[in-house]
Design a protein around this motif. Structure first.
Motif, PDB file in Angstrom:
ATOM      1  N   PRO A   1       0.768  -1.285   0.236  1.00 46.54           N
ATOM      2  CA  PRO A   1      -0.233  -0.192   0.047  1.00 46.54           C
ATOM      3  C   PRO A   1       0.892   1.295  -0.011  1.00 46.54           C
ATOM      4  N   ALA A   2       0.732   1.984  -1.093  1.00 47.61           N
ATOM      5  CA  ALA A   2       1.685   3.151  -1.395  1.00 47.61           C
ATOM      6  C   ALA A   2       1.477   4.242  -0.336  1.00 47.61           C
ATOM      7  N   GLN A   3       0.325   4.514   0.571  1.00 50.75           N
ATOM      8  CA  GLN A   3       0.200   5.453   1.397  1.00 50.75           C
ATOM      9  C   GLN A   3       1.064   5.283   2.554  1.00 50.75           C
ATOM     10  N   HIS A   4       1.459   4.141   2.781  1.00 53.82           N
ATOM     11  CA  HIS A   4       2.508   3.924   3.888  1.00 53.82           C
ATOM     12  C   HIS A   4       3.802   4.126   3.647  1.00 53.82           C
ATOM     13  N   LEU A   5       4.100   4.788   2.560  1.00 49.96           N
ATOM     14  CA  LEU A   5       5.606   5.365   2.247  1.00 49.96           C
ATOM     15  C   LEU A   5       5.970   6.502   3.135  1.00 49.96           C
ATOM     16  N   GLU A   6       6.971   6.295   4.115  1.00 49.04           N
ATOM     17  CA  GLU A   6       7.312   7.334   4.965  1.00 49.04           C
ATOM     18  C   GLU A   6       8.253   8.440   4.424  1.00 49.04           C
ATOM     19  N   ALA A   7       9.297   7.667   3.920  1.00 50.67           N
ATOM     20  CA  ALA A   7      10.385   8.486   3.399  1.00 50.67           C
ATOM     21  C   ALA A   7      11.121   7.866   2.144  1.00 50.67           C
ATOM     22  N   VAL A   8      11.839   8.728   1.467  1.00 49.90           N
ATOM     23  CA  VAL A   8      12.873   8.248   0.431  1.00 49.90           C
ATOM     24  C   VAL A   8      14.453   8.686   0.884  1.00 49.90           C
TER      25      VAL A   8
ATOM     26  N   ARG B   1       1.640   8.343  -6.544  1.00 51.21           N
ATOM     27  CA  ARG B   1       1.186   7.038  -6.369  1.00 51.21           C
ATOM     28  C   ARG B   1       0.750   7.118  -4.785  1.00 51.21           C
ATOM     29  N   SER B   2       1.780   7.666  -4.029  1.00 52.31           N
ATOM     30  CA  SER B   2       1.571   7.500  -2.616  1.00 52.31           C
ATOM     31  C   SER B   2       0.574   8.898  -2.152  1.00 52.31           C
ATOM     32  N   TRP B   3       0.615   9.925  -2.929  1.00 50.23           N
ATOM     33  CA  TRP B   3      -0.289  11.077  -2.524  1.00 50.23           C
ATOM     34  C   TRP B   3      -1.735  10.579  -2.772  1.00 50.23           C
TER      35      TRP B   3
END
Ligand SMILES: [Zn+2]
Ligand SMILES: [Zn+2]
Length: 344
Positions: free
Chosen positions: A100-107, A126-128
């Motif tokens: 699930p892309a919304q759980h991307l915290e940081a790159v 995609r995470s937005w």
């Protein structure tokens, strides 16, 4: 008896053919299959167990080669995940893996070669759209402000089109703008049991270039970024559970250089001393007690089994040649390292 068996076999084959025809060629069959398949395709992947450090290889390729998605390693802790680099196509791997892309915290970016940043806008978008609750943090050595500002500007119209289409409630404008964070070597994240440490590597003439180490529940992963074997990496990766290291196959690159035109020959020869050779990384891993070594950022990307065999020439069988989508699980309180769910 034999006749009866043949008759049963023929009947089964006819049934299978009829079933295939029904699913592929009739609307009712297609709709039935679609309902079944979309359920399976859209369901999110299971969250890793709470004490497990999970790694998903979202991009294993280097720019040298015609296949594979570019540099990206996803590190998952519970629902949250972090990326090391964001190469082109790596978002597609995460879609295929149903993370699930919304759980991307940081790159976390290792350095500013294009193959490490050219998928960044895609991860942001995609995470937005998926509902990330805060602006995407993009973390890296000095220079990250310029990279992030440039992408934010280049994609300003795209963001506005999407806001106009879907509305600000669904797509809060502030959450579509990436936020840069400049870091120095050292601990750059320490929260909820997860510690992330940045360290300098040697990718001369590219400087600064960083690698990253992740520690969680007594388990550890080091991602080298692009580097040759270098002392800082040796100390950061000593005794680590999993070392994910860039790797260059000298026999493959030399063979390509020998047949290239003079211009490409110069490029290929320059590349030789700027990524770690497979045999050097394997020797390093042995020397410093790495528990599992995995090659990524493959130079060049093997396109068939022969190339893969040459890539792994003189390398112990325990070393993993990664592919896009490959998963490593490191459960807390154990020494296990599971590769695609199997004990590796
Ligand atoms: Zn590079
Ligand atoms: Zn690279």
């Amino acid at each position: 008896m034999k006749r009866l068996l043949l008759a049963v076999l023929a009947a089964l084959l006819a049934l299978a053919a009829a079933g295939y025809w029904f699913v592929m060629q009739t609307r009712a069959g297609q709709d039935m299959a679609l309902e079944f398949a979309t359920g399976a395709l859209t369901a999110p992947a299971a969250t890793p167990p709470a004490d497990t450090l999970r790694v998903v290889m979202c991009g294993t390729a280097s720019p040298l080669g015609a296949v594979g998605r570019r540099a990206c390693v996803a590190v998952l802790v519970g629902k949250r995940f972090y990326l090391v680099d964001a190469g082109a196509g790596s978002g597609q791997t995460l879609t295929l893996e149903r993370i699930p892309a919304q759980h991307l915290e940081a790159v976390f970016i290792t350095h500013y070669h294009s193959d490490h940043i050219d998928g960044l806008p895609n991860h942001n978008q995609r995470s937005w759209v998926a509902g990330r609750p805060a602006p995407l943090q993009v973390v890296g050595p000095p220079g990250i402000e310029e990279v992030v500002a440039g992408f934010n500007r280049a994609y300003a119209q795209d963001r506005q089109h999407r806001i106009d289409h879907h509305g600000e409630d669904l797509l809060p404008p502030a959450l579509g703008v990436m936020q840069p964070r400049v870091i120095e070597p050292g601990v750059v994240h320490d929260a909820d049991g997860l510690r992330i440490t940045a360290f300098v590597v040697d990718h001369s003439p590219v400087a600064p270039a960083f690698g990253y180490r992740f520690d969680y529940k007594g388990r550890s992963v080091v991602v080298s970024g692009d580097t040759v074997v270098t002392p800082s990496l040796e100390s950061m990766a000593a005794g680590v559970d999993l070392l994910i290291h860039d790797a260059l196959s000298e026999p493959l690159v030399s063979a390509m250089a020998a047949r290239a035109n003079p211009r490409m020959q110069k490029v290929l020869v320059d590349v030789l001393d700027y990524h770690a050779h497979t045999t050097d990384v394997a020797a390093l891993a042995e020397r410093i007690g790495v528990r599992k070594l995995a090659f990524y950022h493959l130079v060049p990307v093997p396109q068939n089994t022969l190339m893969a065999a040459i890539f792994m020439r003189d390398i112990p069988d325990s070393v993993v040649l990664t592919e896009d989508g490959m998963t490593f699980d490191l459960p807390g309180g154990s020494e296990d390292i599971l590769v695609d769910g199997q004990r590796g």
